[in-house]
Write an enzyme that holds these catalytic residues in place. Structure first.
Site, PDB file in Angstrom:
ATOM      1  N   HIS A 162     -25.793 -17.454 -11.520  1.00 17.53           N
ATOM      2  CA  HIS A 162     -25.478 -17.845 -12.894  1.00 17.53           C
ATOM      3  C   HIS A 162     -24.445 -16.909 -13.496  1.00 17.53           C
ATOM      4  CE1 HIS A 162     -26.613 -19.213 -17.096  1.00 17.53           C
ATOM      5  NE2 HIS A 162     -26.448 -20.339 -16.442  1.00 17.53           N
ATOM      6  N   HIS A 208     -20.087 -23.748 -18.468  1.00 14.24           N
ATOM      7  CA  HIS A 208     -20.573 -24.038 -19.817  1.00 14.24           C
ATOM      8  C   HIS A 208     -19.388 -24.497 -20.657  1.00 14.24           C
ATOM      9  CE1 HIS A 208     -23.570 -21.166 -18.254  1.00 14.24           C
ATOM     10  NE2 HIS A 208     -24.380 -22.068 -18.754  1.00 14.24           N
ATOM     11  N   HIS A 220     -25.941 -27.096 -12.925  1.00 10.67           N
ATOM     12  CA  HIS A 220     -27.326 -26.623 -13.068  1.00 10.67           C
ATOM     13  C   HIS A 220     -28.297 -27.460 -12.240  1.00 10.67           C
ATOM     14  CE1 HIS A 220     -25.383 -24.495 -16.440  1.00 10.67           C
ATOM     15  NE2 HIS A 220     -26.306 -23.576 -16.229  1.00 10.67           N
ATOM     16  N   HIS A 235     -29.754 -27.169 -25.443  1.00 10.97           N
ATOM     17  CA  HIS A 235     -30.434 -26.199 -24.595  1.00 10.97           C
ATOM     18  C   HIS A 235     -30.140 -24.758 -24.996  1.00 10.97           C
ATOM     19  CE1 HIS A 235     -27.595 -24.087 -21.944  1.00 10.97           C
ATOM     20  NE2 HIS A 235     -28.590 -23.720 -21.167  1.00 10.97           N
ATOM     21  N   HIS A 281     -32.410 -20.553 -25.156  1.00 15.01           N
ATOM     22  CA  HIS A 281     -31.967 -19.306 -24.520  1.00 15.01           C
ATOM     23  C   HIS A 281     -32.083 -18.149 -25.504  1.00 15.01           C
ATOM     24  CE1 HIS A 281     -30.248 -19.874 -20.488  1.00 15.01           C
ATOM     25  NE2 HIS A 281     -29.950 -21.101 -20.854  1.00 15.01           N
ATOM     26  N   PHE A 317     -25.931 -15.221 -20.590  1.00  8.81           N
ATOM     27  CA  PHE A 317     -25.877 -15.981 -19.342  1.00  8.81           C
ATOM     28  C   PHE A 317     -25.843 -15.103 -18.087  1.00  8.81           C
ATOM     29  CE2 PHE A 317     -24.093 -19.842 -21.759  1.00  8.81           C
ATOM     30  CZ  PHE A 317     -25.369 -20.331 -21.942  1.00  8.81           C
ATOM     31  N   HIS A 349     -34.313 -25.046 -17.492  1.00  7.79           N
ATOM     32  CA  HIS A 349     -33.266 -25.946 -17.001  1.00  7.79           C
ATOM     33  C   HIS A 349     -33.828 -27.179 -16.306  1.00  7.79           C
ATOM     34  CE1 HIS A 349     -29.292 -24.674 -18.078  1.00  7.79           C
ATOM     35  NE2 HIS A 349     -29.851 -23.489 -18.245  1.00  7.79           N
TER      36      HIS A 349
HETATM   37 CU1  C2O Z   1     -25.941 -21.961 -17.423  1.00  9.11          CU
HETATM   38 CU2  C2O Z   1     -28.943 -22.416 -19.633  1.00  9.11          CU
HETATM   39  O1  C2O Z   1     -27.328 -21.974 -18.825  1.00  9.11           O
END
Ligand code: C2O
Length: 577
Positions: free
Chosen positions: A172, A193, A202, A320, A324, A341, A354
């Site tokens: 990631h 992203h 993802h 989403h 985070h 990230f 995810h």
């Molecule tokens: Cu690549 Cu939830 O992020």
């Protein structure tokens, strides 16, 4: 009067959140001028895309402007969104992997995976048992024991094993912090992203992670649970992640967000944290999934090699993001682990978060008429992952669109938000009575340090039904900010009350721009925020208005966040082919 500004009450609380880090970096290396290209074709060349000094952003919005300048709007209606196709699909090149671009305060880490001499093309597995992903709050007994054991074994692998916990987390980091070059000769880096690679990347990431875990415990039926935060029973951090002795535990989480505190999908970091609200979360998920039609508004903007940097997150990604930031530890300068990230993959909950995001993609297609993208550059975009046998595998986005071919499915869980369509706070007559004075256009560039209202001109109004279906109207903002900092602002349309009182439960709450700390600004300083508004305007009885009345409500973030442009588009949401 150019715009209405209301003094900002949130700044003092925001300051607490960001004080730890806000002093350590330069705020805005942007030119003060409007961030737009002159209407001349030479500015669309590959050279100007990638050699533009501090201003390399050519997005499809800019291209569209150019085209209007050349051929009129009629032409704009029919072209694909990247008409001057110098672009190619993004192809990950393992040899291009270099040092990640990390935010201040992050411990330097090498994110690149070990190099392989051989790369296998992905082949679909055959004769594999179906893996059924269950809500994490329903995972108990044997299943839980296996999951914990698999993660324990993954943690026990040496760091240089590509299947190890560290290497999996670093995947990631590498893909989100500019480690891979997009093309060996060009400066923009591969990003997953703020563009259409978000969903397929993802999905693939989880796919290999799940296979590795399954092979470590010798169980081909092993399925990754999902954090079912769109269901009341799953709205807090699932209990399986809380046990300190478990391999699923991660210490770097927000101490105020432990169960039974519910996740707040519209978290504003204001005052003392309270628990999220089920109905508000439903409204938020509805808005970002059920309500979204235009594929670009769902998946994000195009992203191609040689195509310049066109950045816009889709609603799936934006939804989403909040989880985070909400989960990460606010006492860490970058919100480690989940709040940044480069570090989020170090928390086992990341993969379950995810898994739910991936599930919502499936739900959007199966229940709400969502359609996958068909652009060649999307379909052929490719990534590299190590499989459970330590072979490096090249996968393409087109290979992951049919989930059943990958051998997994999601357990059916009631979708309680499917009818949670927000209601308008005021109708047309009430609006007219409340604020008879029309707003003025925004004063651009607009530094967003207070609540600001303005009018954005529409090109068409009261279009026919077919036209609306064909071309989703959207509200677009060009937003410049430091990407290594968390930012949130809300967008209200035709809102007449106190802007601080608006919530996702109001139809006028069009959406929220949310950034999670990732690679600091390099070449690309601006992203777009695109919100589909066709149905929204109908619901507000506002489709006959000349302007969209917009109120921007900054919620948190290091100022300045600058709005370089605000306009209505009929193409940005749609990717018309
Ligand atoms: Cu690549 Cu939830 O992020």
């Amino acid at each position: 009067m150019a715009s209405i500004s209301t003094p900002l009450s949130f700044l003092s609380t925001t300051a607490n959140v960001s004080a730890a880090t806000s002093s350590s970096f330069t705020l805005f290396p942007l030119q003060p001028k409007r961030h737009r290209y002159p209407k001349s074709k030479r500015h669309i060349s590959k050279v100007s895309c990638n050699n533009g000094g501090d201003d390399n952003v050519i997005s499809k919005g800019n291209r569209r402007d150019v085209l209007i300048g050349l051929g009129g709007l009629g032409a704009a209606a029919s072209f694909t969104y990247n008409p001057f196709a110098v672009a190619n699909p993004v192809v990950t090149d393992q040899n291009s992997c270099g040092r990640p671009n990390l935010p201040a305060g992050a411990k330097p880490i090498p994110c690149c995976p070990p190099k392989a001499t051989n790369i296998n093309d992905f082949v679909f597995p055959s004769n594999q048992p179906l893996r059924v992903r269950k809500p994490a709050h329903l995972v108990t007994g044997d299943e839980l024991a296996k999951y914990k054991e698999a993660i324990r074994l993954m943690r026990a692998l040496p760091d240089d094993d590509p299947r190890s916990f560290t290497q999996q987390a670093n995947i990631h980091c590498a893909y989100c912090h500019d480690s891979y070059a997009l093309d060996s000769t060009l400066p923009p880096q591969v990003k997953v992203h703020f563009n259409w690679l978000f969903a397929p990347f993802h999905r693939w990431y989880l796919y290999f992670y799940e296979r590795i875990l399954g092979s470590l415990i010798n169980d081909p039926t092993f399925a990754l649970p999902f954090w079912n935060w769109d269901h009341p029973d799953g709205m807090d951090i699932p209990a399986i992640f809380i046990d300190r002795r478990s391999s699923l535990f991660d210490a770097k989480r927000n101490a105020n967000h432990q169960p039974p505190v519910l996740v707040d999908l519209d978290w504003n970091r204001r005052g003392v944290d309270t628990s999220g609200e089920v109905d508000k979360n439903y409204a938020k998920v509805y808005k970002c999934i059920a309500d979204v039609k235009g594929p670009a508004c769902f998946f994000g903007s195009s992203f191609q090699a040689g195509g310049g940097v066109s950045s816009a997150a889709g609603s799936l990604e934006t939804l989403h993001n909040t989880c985070h930031s909400w989960t990460g530890d606010p006492t860490d300068p970058n919100g480690e682990d989940m709040g940044s990230f480069y570090s989020s993959g170090r928390d086992p909950i990341f993969y379950c978060h995810h898994s739910n995001v991936d599930r919502l993609w499936t739900i959007w297609k199966e229940k709400f008429g969502g359609v996958d993208l068909s652009d060649k550059d999307y379909l052929k975009s490719s990534f590299l992952f190590y499989d459970e046998n330590k072979n490096l595998v090249r996968v393409r986005s087109e290979q992951c669109l049919d989930q059943s071919k990958l051998g997994y499915k999601y357990m059916d869980v009631p979708i309680l938000w499917k009818n949670a369509k927000p209601k308008p706070a005021t109708n047309k007559a009430q609006r007219a009575a409340l604020a008879p004075t029309p707003l003025n256009p925004p004063n651009l560039p607009l530094v967003l340090n207070s609540i600001t209202s303005f009018a954005v001109k529409r090109q068409f109004k009261s279009r026919r039904k077919e036209e609306k279906a064909e071309r989703e109207e959207s509200l677009v903002f060009d937003v410049a900010f430091d990407k290594s900092k968390d930012v949130k602002f809300d967008v209200l349309v035709f809102w007449k009350g106190d802007p601080m009182q608006a919530t996702p439960k109001d139809r006028e709450f069009a959406g929220s721009f949310v950034n999670v700390s990732h690679a600091p600004n390099a070449k690309d300083t601006t992203v777009k925020y695109i919100i589909g508004i066709t149905d929204l305007l109908d619901d507000l009885e506002a489709d006959d208005e000349d302007n969209v009345e917009v109120t921007l409500v900054p919620q948190y973030g290091v100022v300045p966040v600058t709005i370089n442009n605000a306009y209505v588009s009929y193409d940005e949401c749609s990717f018309k082919k």
